[in-house]
Design a protein around this motif. Sequence first.
Motif, mmCIF file in Angstrom:
data_model
loop_
_atom_site.group_PDB
_atom_site.id
_atom_site.type_symbol
_atom_site.label_atom_id
_atom_site.label_comp_id
_atom_site.label_asym_id
_atom_site.label_seq_id
_atom_site.Cartn_x
_atom_site.Cartn_y
_atom_site.Cartn_z
ATOM 1 N N PHE A 8 0.775 -1.299 -0.059
ATOM 2 C CA PHE A 8 -0.052 0.104 0.063
ATOM 3 C C PHE A 8 0.856 1.349 0.024
ATOM 4 C CE2 PHE A 8 -2.122 3.363 2.254
ATOM 5 C CZ PHE A 8 -3.396 3.230 1.531
ATOM 6 N N GLU A 9 1.844 1.298 0.791
ATOM 7 C CA GLU A 9 2.620 2.191 1.322
ATOM 8 C C GLU A 9 3.565 2.350 -0.175
ATOM 9 O OE1 GLU A 9 2.274 4.895 3.103
ATOM 10 O OE2 GLU A 9 0.870 3.703 4.456
ATOM 11 N N THR A 10 4.127 1.690 -0.646
ATOM 12 C CA THR A 10 5.001 1.643 -1.870
ATOM 13 C C THR A 10 4.167 2.082 -3.103
ATOM 14 O OG1 THR A 10 6.164 -0.328 -0.719
ATOM 15 C CG2 THR A 10 6.722 0.447 -3.163
ATOM 16 N N SER A 11 3.090 1.528 -3.211
ATOM 17 C CA SER A 11 2.298 2.222 -4.280
ATOM 18 C C SER A 11 2.224 3.609 -4.352
ATOM 19 C CB SER A 11 0.940 1.569 -4.309
ATOM 20 O OG SER A 11 0.984 -0.080 -4.413
ATOM 21 N N ILE A 12 1.865 4.163 -3.182
ATOM 22 C CA ILE A 12 1.710 5.587 -3.129
ATOM 23 C C ILE A 12 2.843 6.222 -3.210
ATOM 24 C CG2 ILE A 12 1.190 7.385 -1.486
ATOM 25 C CD1 ILE A 12 -0.925 5.662 -0.299
ATOM 26 N N LEU A 13 4.208 5.657 -2.830
ATOM 27 C CA LEU A 13 5.382 6.351 -3.049
ATOM 28 C C LEU A 13 5.814 6.230 -4.466
ATOM 29 C CD1 LEU A 13 8.100 7.398 -1.706
ATOM 30 C CD2 LEU A 13 8.877 5.143 -1.512
ATOM 31 N N LEU A 14 5.560 5.264 -5.131
ATOM 32 C CA LEU A 14 6.119 5.132 -6.433
ATOM 33 C C LEU A 14 5.344 6.066 -7.587
ATOM 34 C CD1 LEU A 14 6.339 1.108 -7.222
ATOM 35 C CD2 LEU A 14 8.144 3.110 -7.077
ATOM 36 N N ALA B 37 5.117 -2.432 -7.083
ATOM 37 C CA ALA B 37 5.063 -2.355 -5.580
ATOM 38 C C ALA B 37 4.881 -3.696 -5.118
ATOM 39 C CB ALA B 37 4.217 -1.358 -4.987
ATOM 40 N N ALA B 38 4.076 -4.511 -5.436
ATOM 41 C CA ALA B 38 3.856 -5.655 -5.347
ATOM 42 C C ALA B 38 4.813 -6.740 -5.398
ATOM 43 C CB ALA B 38 2.615 -6.343 -5.830
ATOM 44 N N VAL B 39 5.483 -6.475 -6.589
ATOM 45 C CA VAL B 39 6.687 -7.382 -6.973
ATOM 46 C C VAL B 39 7.946 -7.027 -6.073
ATOM 47 C CG1 VAL B 39 8.633 -7.676 -8.837
ATOM 48 C CG2 VAL B 39 6.218 -7.601 -9.290
#
Length: 923
Positions: free
Chosen positions: A430-436, A453-455
């Motif tokens: 969740f957080e990495t998706s927002i960051l990317l 982000a999931a990978v």
Amino acid sequence: MSGAFAALRGQLREAAAAFADGPDALEGILLGLVDDVDRAVAEPLEIFPVCHHSPASAVAMARRLREKQPKVVYLELCEDMAPLLTELRNCRLPVAVQAFATEVDGFPADWAPLSVVAPITEASAEYQAIAYALDTPGVELVLVDRSADHVFQWDERTAAGTPADRGTPPAEEEAALHGDAVGVEIGGLRPRFAELEEHLLRHGKVRHWSEWWHQYVELPLGDSDHDTYRQVMLLIGSLFRRLAPGDPHQVRVDEDRERYMWTRMREHLAASAADPADCLYVCGAFHAASRVAEFGAGGADGFAISPRSASTWQYGLIPSSHAAIEAQFGLAAGSVSIAATEWTKNLKRTKVKPFRLTGQAGTPARKKPAALPDPVPDVVPSDHLSGFLRRPPVLDQLDEDELMGWSVEIVRAARRNGYLASTADAIAVFETSILLAGMRERAKPTPYDFQDAAVTCIEKDVVPGRRDVRRLVEIMLGGDRIGQVGYDALPPLARDVHDRLAPLGLKLQQRGVRRALLDVAARPELGPCSDVLWMLRYLMPPGAARPIMGERRLGERPIQESWDLALGTHQRALIELGYEGVSVEQVLEQRLRRAAYHPRATAATVLEAVEDATLYLGSARLAGELGARALEVLATERTVDGAPEVLSRVRRLLAFYRTSEPALPRWIERFVKTGYAHYCTLLPTAFADEEAGVGQVAAMLGFLFGMESLALSLGCDRAQLELSVAGSHPEEPSKVALLWAARVQLGRMSRAQLRARCAELLSSPLVLPAYPRYLSGFVHALVPAPGLADFVVEAVSHAFADLPDTVLLPWLPTLITTLRAQGAELVPLLVREAGRLFPGRLAALDEWVPPWRAGAEPSAPPEITPATGAGAALLAEHPATCEAVATLLGWPVDWEEATPAGVALLDRYPGTATALAEVLAGT
């Protein structure tokens, strides 16, 4: 040109002057873009530009069809595929319309089979146009693109003989649904200028073209009005067209396609007297921005459409899938699945009601289509392009609930596939998706941001199962939907197969493997099902029909069988069989005849076709025809490469005919007679030829000795074989041993002489390293002379018994590798013979005497007859002769002993002494 875009032209001139040294540097491109848009917008016959499998195009198409309600829809699709479109009702999308030709006339033979596919998904503008036209009374659908035959007429082949524009064949099973067919897409919109695409990807901060299109075209156009959508798509098409590299062949094909389509539309307008204002032309944005003279309802005439070739084309529907479309048209993996999800979102957001064919598989059946509202009057086109280009991008707000749902679902899917994912990973995704998304200057993470982000957070360089996280995201966001062609839309052959397999009681149209159990002995009605399954196994790809238990041999009938069937998974292959004939028997007969009459066919391959015709079809007529062909091919062969297969197949066919027919067929008698003379002629050459292996020569001798009785009864002369063997002088050790065995079989050499030669080989240090190759020849000699099995066991035993360890141990690996490489199929025969000769118990081994040594033991002392005395006197008179004979036989010569050598010799051989004495007495 109209004045609707005057303001935009002025802005572009200012931009060209500001960004370049002068207004002329970019004016040809920038103003040319506006001219292309203005020309297309001003055309009385409305042009609707689309992109292949674009949800924004599909929504805009559905909206425009309800507003305009055209009476004629011109569609950029192969014109000869029109009759198939009504069969889409019986299918579950995605499917592909296919044109297929196996009988090629007018094209090189090595191009066959020719195949063209046009995949159709629900989230595509072409499907919306097709559904509207077919379900709306009074509306005519006209396909105007070049025919499948013209696709190959205009195709420029590479040096290897493959189409230059074929898609790369995918590796996965789902992606291989289109095979190596040429793909035809409506609106393939992608920069052909590599530097332009690289520039767009770099500045758009995306990885591939599908992501750029989703972010910068799909999302902005998803909510736009008709005029804005139309002008933007025309602008993009014109941009990519003007910046395309100047490949002369590609430019000519593109322009000829546009001339072709406009010529067809003008012909239809003239024939139907339709008003261009009531028509809609659906084509790719690349072709909508055309500059050919034939452009428009009032364009120039004179384009000559070449006639089609004499090739026989078959048409049908085959299953397609998102992965197949992505692989064939170079799209990123998962992009079509993401587009399908975006299509569903667009429908909910815009409240646009899509068109669907009545009775479409997977949808509730309706008695009749819903009534359309009154059409909306057209307005004068205005400049919507300037406002769209000046408008800043709309930053979608973060939908936390949607993103959180994705994060939780991907963790759940990862756990099911073996990943050690936890709630912490869901938070990290969740957080990495927002960051990317923030790093890529967008507020709302796209499916591609979420996938990255999931990978990053879950996979961690470890893939425990067959699916990686990227694939799991694709499945979660829409999945690789695989279409299905309904029963009513199948060709006659495919329907016949399903009807004949109905007694099995399986749902064979569904994808996946179905286990079929056939107890033919208890249920004789399943016998025809077994016949169909064995033919499908022969005709279809591996895995479509795979026998688990049971086999089919000549002269045998099935009792019980077990099959794994995946006809639904291999539906495309079954449908393409229907293009070759109306029944599997007809297709099988055509395949067998084609294989037998192929220019490179050998006698072995033709005999294989004969065996298959007898095994699967039970056709004596076809077997006789192909057998005559085998005789012709054998007579022209000058090599012996196929001799082993010829021998094995002739043996099987002879055994079958002798047990099932009152008399041998005429063709096989002629084949044996011709083969006997043919192999006799080639035998000396094969013995001397270094390229001819010992296996091939052994098979020739096996044919000659095995078929000898039949050949002699048909008029062949055994002297021909004797002369052929006598004229053979091989040098290779294995062939020398094979020749010795052939002479033993002919009676030209005794076993004693053969033993003596083997003993001589074992006693020679120079020949000893080559002894395994001699043994290989003896092993292969079991093909023409299986009666020598005991001798071969004897020869191997002598080697083990007589050789010292210093010679035997280094030689054993060579012996084993030689037997494995050159006589693996014959070793079991030796093992059985050894089991017969050697004792069965270990205790009996100490007292066991080999049969070849037991026969050499001296017999009981003979009774001395009066003639013996005469022989002794004779030897005493001729001592020199006695000494010579005794020395030759290895007896000591010492006349001082009580029993001279001659007397001992006479005692050992009394019969010889008696006969010699009688002869001398008579003289």
